[in-house]
Write a protein that holds these residues in place. Structure first.
Motif, PDB file in Angstrom:
ATOM      1  N   GLY A  64       2.129 -10.842 -34.145  1.00  0.00           N
ATOM      2  CA  GLY A  64       2.451 -10.004 -35.292  1.00  0.00           C
ATOM      3  C   GLY A  64       2.199 -10.757 -36.577  1.00  0.00           C
ATOM      4  N   ASN A  65       1.820 -10.036 -37.625  1.00  0.00           N
ATOM      5  CA  ASN A  65       1.583 -10.663 -38.924  1.00  0.00           C
ATOM      6  C   ASN A  65       2.930 -11.001 -39.554  1.00  0.00           C
ATOM      7  OD1 ASN A  65       1.020 -10.900 -41.879  1.00  0.00           O
ATOM      8  ND2 ASN A  65      -1.069 -10.534 -41.148  1.00  0.00           N
ATOM      9  N   ARG A  66       3.135 -12.263 -39.843  1.00  0.00           N
ATOM     10  CA  ARG A  66       4.447 -12.694 -40.310  1.00  0.00           C
ATOM     11  C   ARG A  66       4.658 -12.450 -41.798  1.00  0.00           C
ATOM     12  NH1 ARG A  66       3.660 -19.203 -39.474  1.00  0.00           N
ATOM     13  NH2 ARG A  66       2.624 -19.703 -41.442  1.00  0.00           N
ATOM     14  N   ARG A  67       3.615 -12.033 -42.504  1.00  0.00           N
ATOM     15  CA  ARG A  67       3.784 -11.735 -43.933  1.00  0.00           C
ATOM     16  C   ARG A  67       3.971 -10.248 -44.191  1.00  0.00           C
ATOM     17  NH1 ARG A  67      -0.441 -13.784 -47.750  1.00  0.00           N
ATOM     18  NH2 ARG A  67      -1.791 -12.533 -46.433  1.00  0.00           N
ATOM     19  N   SER A  68       3.496  -9.424 -43.261  1.00  0.00           N
ATOM     20  CA  SER A  68       3.595  -7.985 -43.436  1.00  0.00           C
ATOM     21  C   SER A  68       3.625  -7.322 -42.075  1.00  0.00           C
ATOM     22  CB  SER A  68       2.415  -7.454 -44.258  1.00  0.00           C
ATOM     23  OG  SER A  68       2.390  -6.044 -44.269  1.00  0.00           O
ATOM     24  N   LYS A  69       4.582  -6.423 -41.890  1.00  0.00           N
ATOM     25  CA  LYS A  69       4.711  -5.737 -40.605  1.00  0.00           C
ATOM     26  C   LYS A  69       3.431  -5.012 -40.228  1.00  0.00           C
ATOM     27  CE  LYS A  69       7.542  -2.298 -38.223  1.00  0.00           C
ATOM     28  NZ  LYS A  69       8.680  -1.356 -38.345  1.00  0.00           N
ATOM     29  N   ASP A  70       2.759  -4.471 -41.222  1.00  0.00           N
ATOM     30  CA  ASP A  70       1.518  -3.739 -40.982  1.00  0.00           C
ATOM     31  C   ASP A  70       0.275  -4.580 -41.283  1.00  0.00           C
ATOM     32  OD1 ASP A  70       2.995  -1.425 -40.343  1.00  0.00           O
ATOM     33  OD2 ASP A  70       3.223  -0.956 -42.476  1.00  0.00           O
ATOM     34  N   GLY A  71       0.462  -5.879 -41.432  1.00  0.00           N
ATOM     35  CA  GLY A  71      -0.654  -6.754 -41.774  1.00  0.00           C
ATOM     36  C   GLY A  71      -1.629  -6.927 -40.620  1.00  0.00           C
ATOM     37  N   PRO A  72      -2.820  -7.433 -40.898  1.00  0.00           N
ATOM     38  CA  PRO A  72      -3.857  -7.559 -39.872  1.00  0.00           C
ATOM     39  C   PRO A  72      -3.502  -8.589 -38.806  1.00  0.00           C
ATOM     40  CG  PRO A  72      -4.544  -8.646 -41.889  1.00  0.00           C
ATOM     41  CD  PRO A  72      -3.279  -7.911 -42.215  1.00  0.00           C
ATOM     42  N   VAL A  73      -3.958  -8.306 -37.601  1.00  0.00           N
ATOM     43  CA  VAL A  73      -3.815  -9.204 -36.451  1.00  0.00           C
ATOM     44  C   VAL A  73      -5.103  -9.128 -35.650  1.00  0.00           C
ATOM     45  CG1 VAL A  73      -2.624  -9.617 -34.271  1.00  0.00           C
ATOM     46  CG2 VAL A  73      -1.307  -8.948 -36.284  1.00  0.00           C
ATOM     47  N   ASP A  74      -5.613 -10.283 -35.242  1.00  0.00           N
ATOM     48  CA  ASP A  74      -6.789 -10.307 -34.371  1.00  0.00           C
ATOM     49  C   ASP A  74      -6.303 -10.461 -32.929  1.00  0.00           C
ATOM     50  OD1 ASP A  74      -9.160 -10.592 -33.083  1.00  0.00           O
ATOM     51  OD2 ASP A  74      -9.875 -12.316 -34.234  1.00  0.00           O
ATOM     52  N   ALA A  75      -6.300  -9.347 -32.198  1.00  0.00           N
ATOM     53  CA  ALA A  75      -5.781  -9.350 -30.827  1.00  0.00           C
ATOM     54  C   ALA A  75      -6.848  -9.682 -29.796  1.00  0.00           C
ATOM     55  CB  ALA A  75      -5.175  -7.980 -30.515  1.00  0.00           C
ATOM     56  N   ALA A  76      -8.049 -10.028 -30.245  1.00  0.00           N
ATOM     57  CA  ALA A  76      -9.149 -10.278 -29.312  1.00  0.00           C
ATOM     58  C   ALA A  76      -8.915 -11.547 -28.494  1.00  0.00           C
ATOM     59  CB  ALA A  76     -10.461 -10.397 -30.080  1.00  0.00           C
ATOM     60  N   VAL A  77      -9.290 -11.461 -27.220  1.00  0.00           N
ATOM     61  CA  VAL A  77      -9.343 -12.625 -26.335  1.00  0.00           C
ATOM     62  C   VAL A  77     -10.805 -12.750 -25.917  1.00  0.00           C
ATOM     63  CG1 VAL A  77      -8.552 -13.663 -24.197  1.00  0.00           C
ATOM     64  CG2 VAL A  77      -6.994 -12.220 -25.524  1.00  0.00           C
TER      65      VAL A  77
END
Length: 780
Positions: free
Chosen positions: A145-158
């Protein structure tokens, strides 16, 4: 058929109990045991033309001193150039402190680590076998989860790079890339652990086999962690639920399952050729206080924390401020150690077929990582952060996050973000282009020069037709022989010189120059400057006005501004300072009030702003020998934006007289230069350092000088007497109609033929003398 080789190896790097742990601002956090071993994994790729090696290490960060030692050793023993060696941390916060620990056990372990990292990379090189590769990507949503914004970007790619042995007929290793802080385990943990990274590897090896090494790089996770809990909460000592070994295993299993699925369905790559590129460049840091000042601030923060009631909100916040002050103190020390406040940064890029990897020595944010992947020309792009250096956060600067943890502890400002991330994107594009090419074009400098048979005139041109003023000089030091200077000036009929010295000495002090030039003070005039390091000081406006007033009393006749304004000066927040910044307005206003012309070097030739340095660039040779002249690096303003800013600047300040040297950096486009001059009565240009450009377009240059005879100034930009006498060449080009002649300009043979412009004497009189006398307020 081409041969492609790969080799893998792993080694245990778990230190003994008692080492100081790092990753959290917790004093006396010593390891009491081992939960899961810390390891280093290495992989080598070799296409029989060149090799590259990558190593992922279960530590929080890789200190540059450790990387430097290991890369040098490995390079010497494997013949792999150092710039093709990557050592990246997985960023576990449950590993030992590498540097700046006072404990003997840590210092001894660092020496042992250097040996083991050298060994594992040597083993990987030894284990090379013919191999194939395949790539695939899956997602592990809900883990980070993005720790600066609940809706902030996250790269979930593996992302997975599968490597199979040709002879073995089975997998020999894998490279995996994820993007999430390995901070499941919190500051209360005292056991060595690779966090979820170790569990991810175990999950993959449960499918592939224990003997299949998994090299795992952590990517753009600077603002992403398991659960998205805030860094500030940790600093305040707040308890975050779920930070357990069980949760680390759960996340590792989720990511490992996604990686194993990608491995099983990977797409084979053909024509395996490894390409590599890197760029090492200076990046301006945010300004920091002196180390002693930062220490005083830290001591004050500690006192405030002791005064606050323990357990209270005030105490929690005070403890967070102690951590911030501690980071500020460390950054101040690094800033003081960096020449001119610039940090040397290296970004690397590698590619094999349609796979690529780019490295950063920083903590990259998710938004930047996603943009890099989106803009990459490769089907799969991995990001290895925490590589080769430890330079902290590269935040995604927004006004909403001005007080965020990441911004408060960062070494770099917003401009550096664009520069470093942009360089990574540029390297990827260059590698992709190289992958598509089988040959590299020859440099124009390799061509044979043909000897012409033309019989041509050579007009003697030893002195100007009227006494002249050289409006652009850099003569001011003792290594100049003033006797030689005056002899050259007299020989060429140069009556006066304008030496641009305002920014030569610290604080732009004009007095040392005046003392040096005392023996020849009757032949030179001086332009001064102001110290832009003071741009954010409260007294900046009054400082500018008073500094210029005092320098006028000392004899200054104008102001000289270098292209640093617009290309490298940064303010206290790390943002690039531009000419139209409201804070600079006081300078333009003061110049008008004091009737001082401003000689402002805005840009450079457009060839210096090309996005790459290629052999077809007409400035290829000087750019290759002096790469610091290249402004095409990401993060810098474009050439056109700087030229447009000249128009905007002169229009906004009609009472200020501007002299733009080097034909306003428009010697390549004299029609545009003419348009600039015609746009305002307050605009002049000088011809300095653009002789080769003018001499190969004599008709247009003649027309330009005649049309703007009242606004063109003669100047040479000379700075090194004895290097070559440029006056005679200038006179020959300006005054004669000689054709198709070669010339050495500042000791270098120019690749173009020269032609004389044959300017009329009345035009030459204005350019050589009359215009300068008007600006310098000299009597005829």
């Amino acid at each position: 058929m081409s041969i492609f080789l790969s080799g893998f190896a792993s080694i245990d790097i778990t230190p003994p109990e008692g080492c100081e742990l790092t990753g959290y601002a917790v004093p006396d956090r010593l390891a009491t045991g081992v939960h899961d071993p810390l390891k280093a994994y290495a992989v080598v790729f070799d296409d029989r033309r060149q090799k590259s090696i990558f190593c992922a290490v279960d530590v929080c960060v890789i200190h540059e001193d450790v990387a430097r030692v290991v890369r040098k050793r490995v390079s010497g023993r494997t013949a792999i150039p150092e710039h093709r060696i990557v050592i990246a941390a997985t960023h576990t916060h449950s590993g030992p402190k590498l540097m700046n620990s006072d404990l003997l056990i840590n210092q001894r372990w660092v020496r042992e680590l250097e040996d083991r990292l050298t060994q594992v990379m040597m083993l990987a090189d030894y284990h090379r076998v013919p191999a194939t590769i395949a790539t695939a990507t899956r997602e592990a949503p809900g883990v980070g989860g993005n720790r600066r914004s609940k809706d902030g970007p996250v790269d979930a790619a593996v992302s997975v790079l599968r490597v199979d042995g040709v002879r073995e007929g089975r997998p020999i290793g894998a490279v995996v890339n994820v993007a999430c802080h390995p901070t499941v385990l919190g500051p209360d943990n005292r056991l060595y652990s690779a966090d979820y990274i170790g569990q991810l590897r175990e999950a993959m090896q449960a499918t592939l086999g224990d003997d299949v090494p998994v090299v795992c790089f952590n990517g753009a996770c600077g603002d992403v962690n398991p659960g998205g809990y805030s860094a500030e909460a940790s600093l305040r000592g707040e308890t975050v639920p779920g930070r357990t070994f069980e949760r680390a295993a759960e996340i590792g299993q989720i990511m490992g399952k996604a990686a194993a699925d990608a491995f099983a369905h990977a797409t084979a790559q053909a024509e395996l050729r490894i390409e590599a590129d890197s760029s090492t460049f200076d990046v301006k840091l945010r300004p920091f206080p002196l180390p002693a000042e930062a220490r005083e601030a830290y001591d004050a923060a500690v006192q405030r924390s002791r005064a606050a009631p323990r357990g209270s909100e005030a105490h929690k916040q005070a403890m967070a401020e102690v951590t911030y002050a501690q980071c500020q103190m460390a950054n101040a020390k690094r800033y003081a150690e960096c020449p001119d406040g610039k940090m040397n940064v290296m970004v690397q890029a590698f590619s094999i077929a349609d796979w690529s990897l780019v490295t950063f020595p920083t903590e990259v944010f998710a938004s930047h990582g996603l943009a890099i992947k989106q803009n990459s020309p490769f089907a799969q792009t991995m990001i290895a952060a925490y590589a080769n250096q430890s330079l902290g956060y590269l935040p995604d600067y927004t006004d909403d996050d001005a007080d965020s943890y990441e911004q408060r502890v960062a070494l770099f400002g917003p401009w550096a973000v664009d520069t470093i991330v942009g360089m990574a994107e540029l390297l990827l594009k260059q590698l992709h282009k190289r992958q598509q090419q089988s040959t590299v074009p020859a440099s124009p400098t390799d061509e044979v020069e043909v000897k012409p048979e033309l019989v041509l005139e050579h007009t003697a041109a030893d002195h100007t037709c009227v006494p002249a003023i050289d409006f652009h000089l850099h003569w001011w030091t003792y290594w100049h022989s003033f006797e030689e200077v005056l002899e050259r000036m007299d020989k060429a009929n140069i009556q006066y010189g304008v030496t641009l010295v305002g920014d030569v000495f610290p604080q732009c002090d004009l007095r040392p120059v005046l003392k040096l030039m005392e023996p020849v003070k009757d032949r030179f005039f001086y332009f001064t400057s102001v110290d832009f390091k003071r741009i954010d000081d409260d007294d900046w406006p009054s400082y500018v006005r008073e500094k210029l007033r005092q320098d006028v009393e000392l004899g200054a006749r104008g102001i000289k501004l270098y292209k640093d304004l617009g290309l490298s000066y940064v303010d206290s927040t790390g943002r690039l300072l531009r000419a139209m910044d409201s804070r600079v307005r006081v300078l333009w206003d003061a110049a008008a009030e004091l009737n001082l012309p401003v000689l402002y070097h805005v840009a450079d030739p457009p060839a210096f702003f090309e996005p790459t340095i290629e052999p077809w660039n007409e400035r290829y040779a000087p750019l290759r020998s002096r790469p610091s002249w290249w402004w095409g690096r990401p993060g810098y303003p474009s050439y056109d934006s700087l030229i447009d800013e000249m128009y905007e600047l002169t229009a906004a300040h009609r009472d200020t007289t501007f002299v733009f040297p080097h034909c306003a950096s428009l010697s390549n486009d004299l029609r545009r230069c003419s348009d600039l001059i015609s746009s305002g009565d307050n605009i002049y240009v000088d011809l300095s350092a653009r002789l080769p450009q003018l001499a190969r377009q004599p008709y247009r240059a003649h027309e330009f000088c005649v049309k703007h005879a009242d606004r063109v100034l003669f100047g040479t930009d000379d700075s090194l007497p004895g290097r070559n006498d440029v006056y005679q060449l200038w006179i020959r080009v300006l005054e004669t109609k000689d054709e198709y002649f070669t010339a050495d300009y500042y000791g270098a043979r120019q690749p173009w033929r020269f032609y004389g412009m044959g300017l009329p004497k009345d035009v030459l009189s204005k350019i050589y003398r009359e215009n300068a006398m008007r600006l310098l307020k000299l009597e005829s």
